[in-house]
Design a protein around this motif. Structure first.
Motif, short mmCIF file in Angstrom:
data_model
loop_
_atom_site.label_atom_id
_atom_site.label_comp_id
_atom_site.label_asym_id
_atom_site.label_seq_id
_atom_site.Cartn_x
_atom_site.Cartn_y
_atom_site.Cartn_z
N ASN A 480 0.83 -1.22 0.00
CA ASN A 480 0.00 0.00 0.00
C ASN A 480 0.85 1.26 0.00
N ASN A 481 1.84 1.29 0.86
CA ASN A 481 2.64 2.51 1.04
C ASN A 481 3.56 2.80 -0.14
N ILE A 482 4.21 1.76 -0.66
CA ILE A 482 5.08 1.99 -1.82
C ILE A 482 4.23 2.35 -3.04
N HIS A 483 3.06 1.72 -3.17
CA HIS A 483 2.17 2.06 -4.28
C HIS A 483 1.72 3.52 -4.19
N TYR A 484 1.42 3.98 -2.98
CA TYR A 484 1.02 5.38 -2.77
C TYR A 484 2.16 6.32 -3.20
N MET A 485 3.38 5.95 -2.87
CA MET A 485 4.53 6.76 -3.27
C MET A 485 4.65 6.83 -4.78
N VAL A 486 4.53 5.65 -5.42
CA VAL A 486 4.69 5.59 -6.89
C VAL A 486 3.58 6.39 -7.57
N ARG A 487 2.34 6.15 -7.13
CA ARG A 487 1.22 6.84 -7.76
C ARG A 487 1.35 8.36 -7.60
N SER A 488 1.77 8.81 -6.42
CA SER A 488 1.90 10.25 -6.16
C SER A 488 2.99 10.86 -7.03
N VAL A 489 4.10 10.14 -7.16
CA VAL A 489 5.20 10.65 -7.99
C VAL A 489 4.78 10.74 -9.44
N ARG A 490 4.08 9.70 -9.93
CA ARG A 490 3.65 9.68 -11.34
C ARG A 490 2.72 10.84 -11.66
N SER A 492 2.79 13.86 -10.29
CA SER A 492 3.35 15.16 -9.90
C SER A 492 4.60 15.47 -10.71
N GLU A 493 5.13 16.67 -10.47
CA GLU A 493 6.36 17.08 -11.15
C GLU A 493 7.56 16.26 -10.69
N ALA A 494 7.40 15.54 -9.59
CA ALA A 494 8.51 14.74 -9.09
C ALA A 494 8.92 13.67 -10.11
N LYS A 495 7.97 13.26 -10.97
CA LYS A 495 8.28 12.22 -11.95
C LYS A 495 9.40 12.68 -12.88
N ASP A 496 9.33 13.95 -13.32
CA ASP A 496 10.36 14.46 -14.22
C ASP A 496 11.72 14.51 -13.54
N LEU A 497 11.69 14.76 -12.23
CA LEU A 497 12.95 14.87 -11.51
C LEU A 497 13.52 13.51 -11.14
N LEU A 498 12.66 12.61 -10.63
CA LEU A 498 13.13 11.29 -10.22
C LEU A 498 13.34 10.36 -11.41
N GLY A 499 12.57 10.56 -12.47
CA GLY A 499 12.77 9.80 -13.70
C GLY A 499 11.93 8.53 -13.78
N ASP A 500 11.77 8.03 -14.99
CA ASP A 500 10.98 6.80 -15.23
C ASP A 500 11.62 5.59 -14.57
N ASP A 501 12.94 5.57 -14.51
CA ASP A 501 13.61 4.41 -13.91
C ASP A 501 13.17 4.23 -12.46
N TRP A 502 13.09 5.34 -11.73
CA TRP A 502 12.66 5.26 -10.33
C TRP A 502 11.24 4.73 -10.25
N VAL A 503 10.38 5.23 -11.12
CA VAL A 503 8.97 4.82 -11.11
C VAL A 503 8.85 3.33 -11.42
N GLN A 504 9.52 2.88 -12.48
CA GLN A 504 9.42 1.47 -12.88
C GLN A 504 10.01 0.54 -11.82
N ARG A 505 11.10 0.94 -11.24
CA ARG A 505 11.74 0.12 -10.21
C ARG A 505 10.81 -0.06 -9.02
N HIS A 506 10.14 0.99 -8.62
CA HIS A 506 9.26 0.91 -7.46
C HIS A 506 7.92 0.26 -7.79
N ARG A 507 7.51 0.31 -9.04
CA ARG A 507 6.32 -0.46 -9.43
C ARG A 507 6.60 -1.96 -9.30
N ARG A 508 7.81 -2.35 -9.65
CA ARG A 508 8.19 -3.77 -9.50
C ARG A 508 8.21 -4.16 -8.02
N ILE A 509 8.65 -3.21 -7.18
CA ILE A 509 8.66 -3.49 -5.73
C ILE A 509 7.23 -3.70 -5.23
N VAL A 510 6.30 -2.87 -5.72
CA VAL A 510 4.89 -3.02 -5.33
C VAL A 510 4.40 -4.41 -5.72
#
Length: 648
Positions: A480-490, A492-510
């Motif tokens: 739940n918590n990691i998914h909330y982080m990923v969804r929030s980043v996707r 927001s503007e944080a996605k451009d800063l953290l990058g797709d790699d961060w998003v995809q890596r944490h989706r796999r963790i979810v």
């Protein structure tokens, strides 16, 4: 022959006559020379006789010229005495009746002093000079009084409404909005977009002293400067205008607060005061101090650095009062919630940087400029340190508040909202990082800080997940918590800063946590639906299956399996319907993943072993649920129901 003799005689006669004529001419010439010589001697004698007369005439002419010059000089001196008397009369009457005539009289008196100073040979020059200088000194003292009185008469504290009228319409307080010592907000202090855009909006000029009075004050100041009274002028102007500016700020709502005062305030009160302070700074620099600068420049026009000195003298205490609050905030105890107000304060100081340099220019204002820029630096330093504190606080957060249903932890939503809010300040943060890391990419620094905060949150969540005794709930909580982080980043503007790699890596963790949840929550019940262990080597009854169904299986063991399944599923249902997966999409996905494993296994088990139970007594006691019943009950999982809440 006869003719020839006659011609000769005639020529002789002519020659004789010519000789006679020449002799007469010589005689005449000699006589003329004699006469002229006689004239020369007579003229010489005449000149000798006239010389004494010529000398007397020249002396008389020179005497007349000297008399004329003396008379003219006397006229000038008498005129100077007359001017002196006139000037004295005007000066003794004082400047109140006719200031312009009074100033003209002082100019006349100065001219009079210059005249007698350059003509000290006159018998009365010394006495006249002493009198004139004494009179001038008295006149200048009266001018000081007049300057002070005139300046004081037109120096009144500015009411807040007049200051607000100079603001752009979008920044003016609404009707009835409080702007007082109680900390009422004069505007939406936390409206970050307006705070960023205020730079481009025009501000109206504030008239502090009527324009018709400024030339009079300038003329008075000019006379005082010519008399060498610069220090008195600085003192009078500084004392008079300084108190007016301070009182104007007091009326606006500005307070001089210490670090201790700030520490005692409740956060809501402090936040309101910070919001007001931001607008007070803008009003003070762009309206009040800018208006005072124009007054100084007009009164002291042409006096080199005097206008800078007077401006610095009258604004120093007001600036100090304004900055004291900002300094108290920058030096007070750091806390995460202060970061955004620190950034707001830093932002307004950055916004006002160019105005401060323009308004407080000149050597005399150096200390004021340095104090304002020093506050900017301290605010940046405190904000950066608060970043570090926040990262550490997130990682070490030891709150015992457990979320019993495995939903998103308050810390997670707090940190994510915190990070999302940071991106409203992205340009400000980039400037802030440049204050200390001139060679580094400010964008990459913000990304690095954000990633560290996210990692600190994950580390803390890992620790909090260990509070659960049920491993399945542990993984549901982490999912739940990691998914909330990923969804929030996707989103927001944080996605451009953290990058797709961060998003995809944490989706796999979810997904990994979801799989671990299924394995821990459902592995045991799925074993109940396995054929393994259903054959009995003892005396229990066995029923041959039809078409191979339940072949060799013990009815008793099958009944036990159904009973165990029912009991475990009901236990799971009761427990996990109280658990929560707040995200609708994730919740449906998880239910579907469970159903895809559980329902086919259940259908297969019932199909294979159901007849063993159905052919016996009370089959409904063992086969309590159809696959459809299970599917419906799975639809109640992760809804966060309370124990006494009825089923749907």
């Amino acid at each position: 022959m006869v003719v020839s003799v006659t011609g000769m005689d005639s020529l002789g006669d002519r020659a004789a006559k010519m000789r006679e004529a020449l002799q007469k001419s010589q005689t005449i010439t000699d006589n003329v020379v004699s006469i002229l010589g006689s004239f020369d001697s007579r003229l010489s004698a005449l000149e000798t006789a006239m010389r004494p007369t010529q000398i007397r005439t020249h002396s008389i002419r020179k005497a007349h010229e000297n008399i004329d010059r003396t008379l003219k000089a006397a006229e000038v001196i008498l005129a100077q005495f007359d001017i002196s008397r006139q000037a004295e009369a005007k000066i003794l009457r004082g400047p109140h009746e006719d200031l312009e005539s009074y100033l003209a009289a002082i100019d006349q008196l100065r001219s009079n002093i210059r005249f007698f100073s350059s003509n000290k040979s006159y018998k009365s020059s010394e006495a006249v000079l002493n009198n004139a200088n004494n009179l001038l000194a008295k006149a200048i003292l009266k001018l000081e009084e007049e300057f002070k009185q005139l300046l004081s008469s037109y120096s009144k504290p500015v009411e807040p409404d007049r200051l607000f009228e100079c603001l752009p319409e979008s920044m003016q307080p609404s009707t009835g909005s409080p702007a007082n010592h109680d900390g009422g907000k004069i505007h939406s202090a936390n409206n970050h977009s307006e705070l960023q855009n205020s730079e481009t909006v025009g501000f109206k000029h504030l008239t502090l002293i009527p324009p018709r009075i400024l030339p009079l004050l300038h003329d008075l100041a000019q006379q005082m400067v010519q008399a060498g009274h610069q220090q008195q002028l600085l003192q009078i102007y500084g004392d008079t205008r300084s108190s007016v500016l301070e009182e104007s700020l007091h009326k606006l709502g500005v307070e001089k607060l210490s670090k201790e005062d700030v520490q005692k305030m409740q956060w809501e009160v402090l936040e309101a005061k910070i919001g007001n302070w931001i607008h007070f700074m803008r009003i003070a620099v762009k309206v009040l101090f800018a208006g005072e600068r124009r007054v100084c420049d007009q009164i002291f026009d042409g006096f080199d650095t005097l206008h800078d000195q007077c401006f610095a003298g009258c604004t120093t205490s007001s600036v100090s009062m304004l900055l004291s609050f900002g300094d108290a905030i920058a030096r007070s105890k750091r806390s995460p919630e202060k970061l955004f107000v620190l950034l707001d304060m830093y932002e307004i100081m950055r916004e006002l940087h160019s105005e401060i340099e323009a308004v407080f220019n000149g050597k005399a204002c150096t200390e004021i400029r340095e104090s304002t820029f020093g506050l900017t630096k301290r605010l940046a330093q405190t904000a950066q340190e608060t970043f570090g504190d926040f990262e550490e606080a997130v990682e070490k957060d030891a709150t015992k508040t457990a979320v019993l249903d495995g939903t998103v932890h308050p810390l997670t939503s707090y940190v994510i909202n915190y990070v999302k809010f940071l991106f409203d300040y992205q340009s400000t943060l980039e400037q802030l990082f440049q204050e200390f890391e001139s060679g580094a990419e400010s964008n990459s620094q913000l990304a690095s800080v954000t990633m560290r905060i996210m990692q600190a949150l994950q580390t803390n969540l890992d620790g909090k997940s260990k509070q659960y005794k049920d491993p399945a709930l542990t993984y549901l909580f982490l999912m739940n918590n990691i998914h909330y982080m990923v969804r929030s980043v996707r989103r927001s503007e944080a996605k451009d800063l953290l990058g797709d790699d961060w998003v995809q890596r944490h989706r796999r963790i979810v997904q990994q946590y979801a799989n671990q949840y299924k394995r821990n929550a459902w592995a045991k019940i799925l074993q109940c639906l396995s054929a393994q262990g259903l054959t009995s080597s003892g005396g229990g009854s066995q029923v041959p299956g039809e078409g191979g169904s339940g072949s060799g299986a013990s009815r008793g063991l099958v009944k036990d399996r159904f009973k165990t399944f029912n009991m475990q599923f009901e236990e799971l249902h009761q427990k996990q319907s109280q658990w929560t997966v707040p995200d609708t999409e994730l919740r449906e996905s998880l239910r579907l993943a469970v159903a895809e494993v559980l329902l086919p296994a259940y259908r297969s088990f019932v199909k294979r072993f159901g007849l063993l139970v159905e052919n016996g007594k009370n089959p409904q006691k063992y086969i309590k649920y159809s696959a459809e019943d299970l599917e419906r009950m799975l639809g109640e999982f992760f809804e966060g129901k309370t124990l006494n809440e009825p089923r749907r």
